[in-house]
Design an enzyme around this catalytic site. Structure first.
Site, PDB file in Angstrom:
ATOM      1  N   ARG A   8      56.619  26.590   8.170  1.00  0.00           N
ATOM      2  CA  ARG A   8      57.017  26.053   6.875  1.00  0.00           C
ATOM      3  C   ARG A   8      56.510  24.623   6.782  1.00  0.00           C
ATOM      4  NH1 ARG A   8      57.677  30.482   5.517  1.00  0.00           N
ATOM      5  NH2 ARG A   8      59.511  31.508   4.618  1.00  0.00           N
ATOM      6  N   GLU A  68      54.922  23.764  -2.586  1.00  0.00           N
ATOM      7  CA  GLU A  68      53.975  24.859  -2.832  1.00  0.00           C
ATOM      8  C   GLU A  68      54.092  25.327  -4.271  1.00  0.00           C
ATOM      9  OE1 GLU A  68      54.636  27.881   0.152  1.00  0.00           O
ATOM     10  OE2 GLU A  68      54.101  26.536   1.766  1.00  0.00           O
ATOM     11  N   HIS A 122      49.572  29.886   1.557  1.00  0.00           N
ATOM     12  CA  HIS A 122      50.722  30.612   2.118  1.00  0.00           C
ATOM     13  C   HIS A 122      50.464  32.130   2.107  1.00  0.00           C
ATOM     14  CE1 HIS A 122      55.347  30.322   2.842  1.00  0.00           C
ATOM     15  NE2 HIS A 122      54.818  31.346   3.495  1.00  0.00           N
TER      16      HIS A 122
HETATM   17  P1  NAP Z   1      61.748  33.957  15.190  1.00  0.00           P
HETATM   18  O1  NAP Z   1      61.414  35.194  15.929  1.00  0.00           O
HETATM   19  O2  NAP Z   1      63.173  33.686  14.844  1.00  0.00           O
HETATM   20  O3  NAP Z   1      61.187  32.741  16.057  1.00  0.00           O
HETATM   21  C1  NAP Z   1      61.524  31.423  15.814  1.00  0.00           C
HETATM   22  C2  NAP Z   1      61.434  30.668  17.124  1.00  0.00           C
HETATM   23  O4  NAP Z   1      61.669  29.295  16.853  1.00  0.00           O
HETATM   24  C3  NAP Z   1      62.486  31.108  18.159  1.00  0.00           C
HETATM   25  O5  NAP Z   1      61.831  31.327  19.386  1.00  0.00           O
HETATM   26  C4  NAP Z   1      63.410  29.911  18.275  1.00  0.00           C
HETATM   27  O6  NAP Z   1      63.871  29.679  19.595  1.00  0.00           O
HETATM   28  C5  NAP Z   1      62.475  28.781  17.901  1.00  0.00           C
HETATM   29  N1  NAP Z   1      63.208  27.609  17.439  1.00  0.00           N
HETATM   30  C6  NAP Z   1      64.152  27.519  16.496  1.00  0.00           C
HETATM   31  N2  NAP Z   1      64.559  26.264  16.356  1.00  0.00           N
HETATM   32  C7  NAP Z   1      63.827  25.547  17.240  1.00  0.00           C
HETATM   33  C8  NAP Z   1      63.775  24.173  17.588  1.00  0.00           C
HETATM   34  N3  NAP Z   1      64.570  23.298  16.981  1.00  0.00           N
HETATM   35  N4  NAP Z   1      62.883  23.782  18.522  1.00  0.00           N
HETATM   36  C9  NAP Z   1      62.077  24.661  19.146  1.00  0.00           C
HETATM   37  N5  NAP Z   1      62.082  25.981  18.854  1.00  0.00           N
HETATM   38  C10 NAP Z   1      62.953  26.392  17.923  1.00  0.00           C
HETATM   39  O7  NAP Z   1      60.957  33.854  13.832  1.00  0.00           O
HETATM   40  P2  NAP Z   1      59.514  34.469  13.469  1.00  0.00           P
HETATM   41  O8  NAP Z   1      59.665  35.834  12.950  1.00  0.00           O
HETATM   42  O9  NAP Z   1      58.601  34.200  14.610  1.00  0.00           O
HETATM   43  O10 NAP Z   1      59.129  33.537  12.224  1.00  0.00           O
HETATM   44  C11 NAP Z   1      59.078  32.141  12.384  1.00  0.00           C
HETATM   45  C12 NAP Z   1      58.895  31.461  11.038  1.00  0.00           C
HETATM   46  O11 NAP Z   1      57.567  31.653  10.591  1.00  0.00           O
HETATM   47  C13 NAP Z   1      59.745  32.035   9.891  1.00  0.00           C
HETATM   48  O12 NAP Z   1      61.059  31.509   9.898  1.00  0.00           O
HETATM   49  C14 NAP Z   1      58.974  31.616   8.665  1.00  0.00           C
HETATM   50  O13 NAP Z   1      59.427  30.361   8.210  1.00  0.00           O
HETATM   51  C15 NAP Z   1      57.539  31.479   9.176  1.00  0.00           C
HETATM   52  N6  NAP Z   1      56.653  32.519   8.616  1.00  0.00           N
HETATM   53  C16 NAP Z   1      55.604  32.147   7.842  1.00  0.00           C
HETATM   54  C17 NAP Z   1      54.739  33.092   7.354  1.00  0.00           C
HETATM   55  C18 NAP Z   1      53.560  32.715   6.500  1.00  0.00           C
HETATM   56  O14 NAP Z   1      53.220  33.460   5.595  1.00  0.00           O
HETATM   57  N7  NAP Z   1      52.911  31.599   6.754  1.00  0.00           N
HETATM   58  C19 NAP Z   1      54.950  34.449   7.619  1.00  0.00           C
HETATM   59  C20 NAP Z   1      56.029  34.799   8.407  1.00  0.00           C
HETATM   60  C21 NAP Z   1      56.881  33.820   8.912  1.00  0.00           C
HETATM   61  P3  NAP Z   1      64.926  30.662  20.322  1.00  0.00           P
HETATM   62  O15 NAP Z   1      64.233  31.998  20.433  1.00  0.00           O
HETATM   63  O16 NAP Z   1      65.102  30.045  21.643  1.00  0.00           O
HETATM   64  O17 NAP Z   1      66.120  30.691  19.443  1.00  0.00           O
HETATM   65  C1  GLV Z   2      56.725  34.082   4.853  1.00  0.00           C
HETATM   66  O1  GLV Z   2      56.475  32.921   4.802  1.00  0.00           O
HETATM   67  C2  GLV Z   2      57.888  34.627   5.463  1.00  0.00           C
HETATM   68  O2  GLV Z   2      58.775  33.862   5.868  1.00  0.00           O
HETATM   69  O3  GLV Z   2      57.970  35.864   5.547  1.00  0.00           O
END
Ligand code: NAP
Ligand code: GLV
Length: 325
Positions: free
Chosen positions: A235, A264, A283
């Site tokens: 984000r 955005e 995005h």
């Molecule tokens: P996820 O599986 O929940 O992974 C998030 C990771 O961040 C977890 O490993 C968590 O640690 C870690 N975390 C949380 N707070 C933290 C902190 N303060 N310092 C260090 N690490 C921290 O989520 P995901 O499915 O991978 O998605 C991650 C993010 O990507 C989403 O929330 C979204 O905002 C973004 N995203 C963007 C797109 C796009 O189109 N660009 C698409 C999809 C997602 P723990 O495991 O130890 O709790």
């Molecule tokens: C996209 O940014 C998502 O969070 O799925």
């Protein structure tokens, strides 16, 4: 039962919700304003929303009938989860299904920035390519480089898998250790400051939260190598955009690949757009036909289940409900 779907979706997803509710679809290719959302969702029991819709206490107070909010995204930072808990509104999202697709795009940005792909294309199209020359558009080496993954969750883990395939060394930060990434990819856990100092590429994969807003600011960018490249597909607000501009402009880091921005769409007068060493995308991390179709279907399944009083396939854990003052 009534449901609002805040943007047109594939027919099968719409049909899933239509099977259990009277559906109204927001007809424009722009997000509704807060007022329009209230008007169009009046009497709705459920909303299928996008990350461009703000779901907050004001909206929930104006929609007392609402019980279900189903987001077509994994990130839910546009939704005030405490307010949802307080109003007794259940929330669903679309985790997992977009993990590989988003990891692919993070790697695309890494390769594009390191190997100056977009600069090279602009150079060629501008007719500036007159000869092969030894250091023309020479970029950064990817294989053998160290990537620092900030947030080793689902997407971070898949970026690590791809990075290992590119023969990169992997370090990471996460709130908890990730033994699978350590075992499978040789990833090593670090403090954020150690990771920033060691990494040739820093790729951000945390959700946006009060803890992670501005996680990468001026001090963190200054702690990176001058040759380092920052990739953000998480984000925009996890990285201070002003500080990033300054760091790129002043050569404190070498380049950035960004799919997400503090605002955005990014305003066309944003100074980042003046820099050649940034690759910017609108995005589109999860934007493949197959993945977006699956996300729409999961969001529809969540909404349909919630409306029928069934457990949502992908519920978001809500904080404890707080008593009204
Ligand atoms: P996820 O599986 O929940 O992974 C998030 C990771 O961040 C977890 O490993 C968590 O640690 C870690 N975390 C949380 N707070 C933290 C902190 N303060 N310092 C260090 N690490 C921290 O989520 P995901 O499915 O991978 O998605 C991650 C993010 O990507 C989403 O929330 C979204 O905002 C973004 N995203 C963007 C797109 C796009 O189109 N660009 C698409 C999809 C997602 P723990 O495991 O130890 O709790
Ligand atoms: C996209 O940014 C998502 O969070 O799925």
């Amino acid at each position: 039962m009534r449901a609002l779907i805040s943007r047109d979706l594939p027919a099968k997803a719409l049909d899933t919700v239509r099977a259990v509710a009277e559906v109204s679809v927001w007809p424009h290719n722009r997000p509704p304003t807060a007022q329009e959302l209230v008007e169009h969702a009046a009497d709705a029991d459920g909303i299928l929303c996008l990350l461009t819709d703000r779901i907050d206490d004001a909206l929930l107070s104006a929609l007392p009938k609402l019980r279900i909010v189903s987001q077509m995204a994994v990130g839910v930072d546009n939704i005030d989860l405490q307010a949802c808990a307080n109003h007794g509104v259940a929330v669903g999202n679309t985790p997992g299904v977009l993990t590989d697709t988003t990891a692919d795009l993070a790697v695309a940005l890494l390769l594009a920035t390191a190997r100056r792909v977009c600069e090279g294309e602009r150079f060629l199209r501008a007719g500036e390519w007159t000869t092969w020359s030894p250091m023309l558009l020479a970029g950064a080496e990817v294989h053998g480089a160290t990537i620092g993954i900030v947030g080793m969750g689902r997407i971070g883990f898949e970026v690590a898998r791809r990075a290992a395939g590119f023969k990169m060394r992997i370090v990471y930060t996460s709130r908890s250790p990730k033994p699978d990434a350590e075992r499978l990819f040789g990833a090593e856990r670090r403090s954020l400051s150690e990771l920033l100092a060691e990494s040739d590429f820093v790729s951000v994969h945390t959700p946006l939260s009060s803890e992670t807003t501005g996680l990468i600011g001026a001090a963190e960018l200054a702690a990176m190598k001058p040759s380092a490249i920052l990739i953000n597909t998480a984000r925009g607000a996890v990285v201070s955009q002003r500080a990033l501009y300054d760091a790129l402009k002043n050569g404190r880091i070498s380049a950035a690949g960004l799919d997400v921005f503090e605002r955005e769409p990014i305003p066309m007068d944003d100074p980042l757009l003046t820099l050649p060493n940034v690759v910017m995308l609108p995005h589109i991390g999860s934007a493949t036909v197959a993945t977006r179709t699956r996300m729409a279907q999961i969001a529809a399944d969540n909404l349909a289940a919630g409306l029928q009083g069934l457990p949502m396939p992908h519920p978001v854990a809500l904080p404890v409900r707080m008593r009204a003052q």
